[in-house]
Design a protein around this motif. Sequence first.
Motif, PDB file in Angstrom:
ATOM      1  N   THR A   1       4.055   8.042  -5.116  1.00  0.00           N
ATOM      2  CA  THR A   1       2.555   8.235  -5.761  1.00  0.00           C
ATOM      3  C   THR A   1       2.623   9.420  -6.756  1.00  0.00           C
ATOM      4  O   THR A   1       1.827   9.388  -7.706  1.00  0.00           O
ATOM      5  CB  THR A   1       1.717   8.411  -4.443  1.00  0.00           C
ATOM      6  OG1 THR A   1       1.877   9.680  -3.886  1.00  0.00           O
ATOM      7  CG2 THR A   1       1.289   7.343  -3.810  1.00  0.00           C
ATOM      8  N   GLN A   2       3.452  10.193  -6.490  1.00  0.00           N
ATOM      9  CA  GLN A   2       3.604  11.416  -7.458  1.00  0.00           C
ATOM     10  C   GLN A   2       4.685  11.140  -8.559  1.00  0.00           C
ATOM     11  O   GLN A   2       4.895  12.222  -9.166  1.00  0.00           O
ATOM     12  CB  GLN A   2       4.038  12.548  -6.415  1.00  0.00           C
ATOM     13  CG  GLN A   2       2.726  13.075  -5.628  1.00  0.00           C
ATOM     14  CD  GLN A   2       2.993  14.103  -4.738  1.00  0.00           C
ATOM     15  OE1 GLN A   2       4.269  14.743  -4.871  1.00  0.00           O
ATOM     16  NE2 GLN A   2       2.281  14.371  -3.703  1.00  0.00           N
TER      17      GLN A   2
ATOM     18  N   THR B   1       4.212   9.833  -0.594  1.00  0.00           N
ATOM     19  CA  THR B   1       4.048  10.667  -1.823  1.00  0.00           C
ATOM     20  C   THR B   1       4.933  10.815  -2.905  1.00  0.00           C
ATOM     21  O   THR B   1       4.966  11.164  -4.128  1.00  0.00           O
ATOM     22  CB  THR B   1       3.985  12.129  -1.314  1.00  0.00           C
ATOM     23  OG1 THR B   1       4.989  12.388  -0.640  1.00  0.00           O
ATOM     24  CG2 THR B   1       2.672  12.240  -0.581  1.00  0.00           C
TER      25      THR B   1
ATOM     26  N   ALA C   1       0.947   9.381   3.189  1.00  0.00           N
ATOM     27  CA  ALA C   1       1.027   8.709   1.985  1.00  0.00           C
ATOM     28  C   ALA C   1       2.248   8.613   1.708  1.00  0.00           C
ATOM     29  O   ALA C   1       3.264   9.716   1.856  1.00  0.00           O
ATOM     30  CB  ALA C   1       0.232   9.382   0.992  1.00  0.00           C
TER      31      ALA C   1
ATOM     32  N   ASN D   1      -3.364   4.860  -8.045  1.00  0.00           N
ATOM     33  CA  ASN D   1      -2.513   5.726  -7.640  1.00  0.00           C
ATOM     34  C   ASN D   1      -1.867   5.653  -6.155  1.00  0.00           C
ATOM     35  O   ASN D   1      -1.372   6.370  -5.432  1.00  0.00           O
ATOM     36  CB  ASN D   1      -3.487   7.129  -7.748  1.00  0.00           C
ATOM     37  CG  ASN D   1      -3.778   7.468  -9.091  1.00  0.00           C
ATOM     38  OD1 ASN D   1      -2.799   7.217 -10.004  1.00  0.00           O
ATOM     39  ND2 ASN D   1      -4.859   8.200  -9.368  1.00  0.00           N
ATOM     40  N   SER D   2      -2.470   4.568  -5.575  1.00  0.00           N
ATOM     41  CA  SER D   2      -1.841   4.372  -3.935  1.00  0.00           C
ATOM     42  C   SER D   2      -1.809   2.818  -3.780  1.00  0.00           C
ATOM     43  O   SER D   2      -1.738   2.559  -2.592  1.00  0.00           O
ATOM     44  CB  SER D   2      -2.971   4.984  -3.186  1.00  0.00           C
ATOM     45  OG  SER D   2      -4.259   4.442  -3.479  1.00  0.00           O
ATOM     46  N   ASP D   3      -1.563   2.203  -4.703  1.00  0.00           N
ATOM     47  CA  ASP D   3      -1.020   0.937  -4.520  1.00  0.00           C
ATOM     48  C   ASP D   3      -0.061   0.490  -5.513  1.00  0.00           C
ATOM     49  O   ASP D   3       0.103   0.883  -6.694  1.00  0.00           O
ATOM     50  CB  ASP D   3      -2.150  -0.264  -4.962  1.00  0.00           C
ATOM     51  CG  ASP D   3      -3.184  -0.411  -3.766  1.00  0.00           C
ATOM     52  OD1 ASP D   3      -2.835  -0.211  -2.718  1.00  0.00           O
ATOM     53  OD2 ASP D   3      -4.256  -0.693  -4.208  1.00  0.00           O
ATOM     54  N   MET D   4       1.132  -0.165  -4.964  1.00  0.00           N
ATOM     55  CA  MET D   4       2.221  -0.637  -5.704  1.00  0.00           C
ATOM     56  C   MET D   4       2.590  -1.977  -5.729  1.00  0.00           C
ATOM     57  O   MET D   4       2.123  -2.727  -4.703  1.00  0.00           O
ATOM     58  CB  MET D   4       3.786   0.103  -4.924  1.00  0.00           C
ATOM     59  CG  MET D   4       4.707   0.000  -5.780  1.00  0.00           C
ATOM     60  SD  MET D   4       6.171   0.783  -4.990  1.00  0.00           S
ATOM     61  CE  MET D   4       6.481  -0.005  -3.472  1.00  0.00           C
TER      62      MET D   4
ATOM     63  N   LEU E   1       2.758   0.714 -10.498  1.00  0.00           N
ATOM     64  CA  LEU E   1       1.704   1.413  -9.645  1.00  0.00           C
ATOM     65  C   LEU E   1       0.320   0.797 -10.215  1.00  0.00           C
ATOM     66  O   LEU E   1       0.134   1.026 -11.591  1.00  0.00           O
ATOM     67  CB  LEU E   1       1.700   2.721  -9.851  1.00  0.00           C
ATOM     68  CG  LEU E   1       2.806   3.903  -9.019  1.00  0.00           C
ATOM     69  CD1 LEU E   1       2.573   5.315  -9.239  1.00  0.00           C
ATOM     70  CD2 LEU E   1       2.706   3.348  -7.550  1.00  0.00           C
TER      71      LEU E   1
ATOM     72  N   GLN F   1       0.815  -1.223  -0.043  1.00  0.00           N
ATOM     73  CA  GLN F   1       0.020   0.110   0.190  1.00  0.00           C
ATOM     74  C   GLN F   1       0.988   1.230   0.074  1.00  0.00           C
ATOM     75  O   GLN F   1       1.979   1.186   0.671  1.00  0.00           O
ATOM     76  CB  GLN F   1      -1.010   0.029   1.215  1.00  0.00           C
ATOM     77  CG  GLN F   1       0.104   0.262   2.711  1.00  0.00           C
ATOM     78  CD  GLN F   1      -0.925   0.260   3.794  1.00  0.00           C
ATOM     79  OE1 GLN F   1      -1.235  -0.739   4.292  1.00  0.00           O
ATOM     80  NE2 GLN F   1      -1.211   1.466   4.015  1.00  0.00           N
ATOM     81  N   LEU F   2       0.522   2.336  -0.737  1.00  0.00           N
ATOM     82  CA  LEU F   2       1.019   3.585  -0.519  1.00  0.00           C
ATOM     83  C   LEU F   2       0.201   4.489  -0.011  1.00  0.00           C
ATOM     84  O   LEU F   2       0.544   5.778   0.059  1.00  0.00           O
ATOM     85  CB  LEU F   2       1.290   4.097  -1.992  1.00  0.00           C
ATOM     86  CG  LEU F   2       2.445   3.293  -2.867  1.00  0.00           C
ATOM     87  CD1 LEU F   2       2.787   3.725  -3.966  1.00  0.00           C
ATOM     88  CD2 LEU F   2       3.518   3.027  -2.227  1.00  0.00           C
ATOM     89  N   TYR F   3      -0.865   4.205   0.708  1.00  0.00           N
ATOM     90  CA  TYR F   3      -1.696   5.110   1.463  1.00  0.00           C
ATOM     91  C   TYR F   3      -1.407   4.780   2.947  1.00  0.00           C
ATOM     92  O   TYR F   3      -1.338   3.591   3.254  1.00  0.00           O
ATOM     93  CB  TYR F   3      -3.210   5.076   1.049  1.00  0.00           C
ATOM     94  CG  TYR F   3      -3.803   3.576   0.850  1.00  0.00           C
ATOM     95  CD1 TYR F   3      -4.525   3.006   2.099  1.00  0.00           C
ATOM     96  CD2 TYR F   3      -3.607   2.603  -0.107  1.00  0.00           C
ATOM     97  CE1 TYR F   3      -4.953   1.627   2.223  1.00  0.00           C
ATOM     98  CE2 TYR F   3      -4.113   1.400   0.219  1.00  0.00           C
ATOM     99  CZ  TYR F   3      -4.714   0.961   1.172  1.00  0.00           C
ATOM    100  OH  TYR F   3      -4.947  -0.125   1.215  1.00  0.00           O
TER     101      TYR F   3
END
Length: 1004
Positions: free
Chosen positions: A782-783, A779, A777, A693-696, A690, A663-665
Amino acid sequence: MSEGERAPRWLGPAVLFVFALSGCSGLIYQSIWSKYLGLYLGHAAYAQSLVLAIFMGGMAIGAWWASKRSLSWLNLLRAYAVIELIIGLAAVLFHPIYQSLTTFAYDTGFAALPGPLSVQLFKWGSGALLILPQSILLGMTFPLMSSALMRRLRVGDGAVLGGLYFTNSIGAAFGALFATFVLLPTIGLPGAMRFGAGLNLVVALAAFLLARKPELPLPPEPSVTRDQTGVARVLLAAAFITGATSFVYEIGWVRMLSLVFGSTVHAFELMLAAFIGGLAFGGLWIRKRIDGYAFPIRVGGWVQIFMGLAALLSLVFYDHAFDGVAWYMRALARTPSGYDLYNVATAGISILLMAPAAFFAGMTLPLFTLSLIRSGAGEAAIGRIYAANTIGAIVGVFAAVHLMIPFLGLKLAMIAAAAGDLVLGLVLLRRETRSAQRPDGSYLGALALCGIALVATLLYARFDPAAMAAGVYRTAIARLSPDEKVLFYRDGKTASVSIRANPLGLRSISTNGKVDAAIRVAEDGKPAPDEITMVMAAALPLLHHPNPRTAAVIGFGSGLSTHTMLGDSRLERVDTIEIEPAMIEAAKAFGKYVERAYNDPRSHFHIEDARTYFSANRSKYDIILSEPSNPWVSGIASLFSEEFYDFVPHHLAPGGLLVQWIQLYEINDELVGSVVHALSKNFADYRVYLSYNSDMLIVARADGPVGDLNPEPLLSPTLRPGLSRLNIDTVPDILSHQIGDRRSFNSLFAALSRRTNSDYYPHLSLEAPIARFTSDAATTLTQLSSADLPYREVLVGLAPPSSKEIVKDNTSFSYSDAVHFVSDVATMLRKGGALEAAGNNAEAIAYLRYAVGECQVGKDTEQAMENLVLVAGRTLPLLPLEERKGVWIDPEWIHCNTQPPVVRLLLDTIAALAVRDGATVKQKASELLANKAEVRSVIVRDWLLRAAMLGAVDAKDYPGVLKLQELYGSDPDVKRNVPYRYWTINRSQELQGMQPAKPHSETE
């Protein structure tokens, strides 16, 4: 000590303090043993039940043995000191013994056993033997210390028992908290065991010093009459029952409150401390009163009734805990200090629900022990009562975990335990009634009260599935909205599992209120974001592996990953390993979306933890997919540890692939970095994607490089529909999700973290709950797909795709949408036209076309430069080379060449970046950075520094990267985007064969 000698007045307080330290060390051991055995048994709930059972069982054996053997000993305090010394030495040896046992079990033992039942017996039996000897020794301490103090002080036996019970319990409550909140974060599991050992050695030394003189000799034991034997049986039975019910309460409350506070390691220890604290203060309250009771059995009967009533009352108030936490969550700032206050609330609500019944439970042992002593059992009564009570605790623990909660549910299990206390109390009252023919009024009143309380609790105690499935500890919402329906709810052995549905057709499966997966089952509905993660987790290894035959999935979730894998006809077998049976039962609610997991003959379920299953079966897989719950959940972090990633390659076939979901959140960059460090130590290569947007997702191989994507599985008639539902049809669609690989990302993760997540130094499980609370997060990751410089291309080697190559609207994944959007923005900048579609960039584009394109900047160079950096940063990383032409390469929208010099130089810098001329980018950006008088904007200076450093890497001017950092990196105007700067520095040093720099958190 002779008959005429009085014990010094300070002896009692000194002994009580020593016994408090002993209690502290005992609960440090219990807490740390739970962590060790959670790794071995595969789930924290199983470990907690086994540790409780063996801890209490061992103490029962020790107490019984001490009561039989110690009667003739002349210096019990010295014997106690010896026992404490041995406990301390055993604690020092625990870690190496544990490692030897588990290594043998995983490497040899499990595989040599004939079947799953024998594996379970070996695992649970060997786990029990790890802690049984120390538990037996710990059980000897209370009888020895109690008898020693009663012999030396010659005061009321009840006061001594109550005082010792209080001090030992309050020390235990402190030990549980100290172990989790102080010892584990600083010195890990092995260090915590050594600290506990140090306490034991201090206690042993103090006891030796206090035991210089022997106790007074015991008076002769009185003969025991038949009536006294009957009383003893009743009291031993009562101690057994109250021990059983108390631990059903403890297990039940922990499970209940996990739905309110979350299943974190912090919440469990706070609940445990609240329970033990209640016991302690019950012992303290009874201490000064107990010797004045003429009929302690009768008092014990009332205490049992009050204990049962308090437990029932906690069930009635339980529903309000969800509202209290929801209010508190909304009131608290989502900061680390706010999390501290959240833990205070956790402790407070736990005390309100658990402490009243635990308070009365704390009185029972002293009362029953005193009653047995008065009945003529003598000093041996202490050990006998203690043994009966702890044997009851064992029965209560196993009955709660394996029978009562799974078959009755939490509410009925707790009511059944309370009914046991009420019946026991009534039996004790009836026995002590003076009239054998007619019960007195108080007894009849108690009988009526118990009956009314049970019926009222059955009717009014709300265990509302809408609250228990809501995950209030994450959402700050006490219960689901009326339009959400709970389709399934079951209290399993390890967790409470639910399925809920909303009017839009979204169905979610949750464990303890935490959503683990969601699928949109509406025929015309857009897929849920979770679906792309679950489908890609299964599809990626199928696309990377040239010929997969066998696969294993760790964690069933919704079943969509298993279902997707079975869409590949090349697979001959898919084994799904799940620890909680209720998950597999619940996921049937997803219907056709997961049907292959249930109906395909190649699909096999195994209720087991992954390490045990792999070791016992000796299977080697082409694909292992690890998709567990979030690492803040107690026990889950062990599936993200160095030890786990060292274990997995032994169960991969040659060329086999591990897919790891992260998870990235509700986590941060540093914690994610610690996980990837753990994986990287044991795998030769990996690719990072990815999913949205919030899982890797990481695809890793231990014995060589991860192969390129093979497009053939995308043509499979059974696999393709699931991917097409998510707008994934081609290899470029898949590649649009890739953000890095081992070659490029080792340097990135070195910039984020220097720690490695380990089973024995579990900072992930300790810090992830804080990140969850603060809504952190990762970030930097994610970014990365929307970063304002072409990091993916320069540092990773992934050129941006053309908008013609990938599908637009890629199901909650912003990168593919961004590629199409930026292509439109570039067209608007180049040709003009309606700018509404440019969204937040419309104003900047209009400004650039007029002010820069028509040389109308005037003196406001700062605004011009900020808008140039904004639009260039938005478009340059995502435009392929052909689409940069006319926009930044020979820009068609610029119709003059008389812009101010700094604006002209910035345009030249952007143009050089557009053609990926790193040397020119570095040169021109450096010129601008040096001109601080005219280039003042924080936004522009930060962007220029990072662009210059990236250009230096592209030009292979690696020393120049560090030179730029030395010149401008300490400038307070460039404190943004620090991780990307350190990634660039680390990558440059890596390319030179040097060690990467320290993470930014250590240097900034």
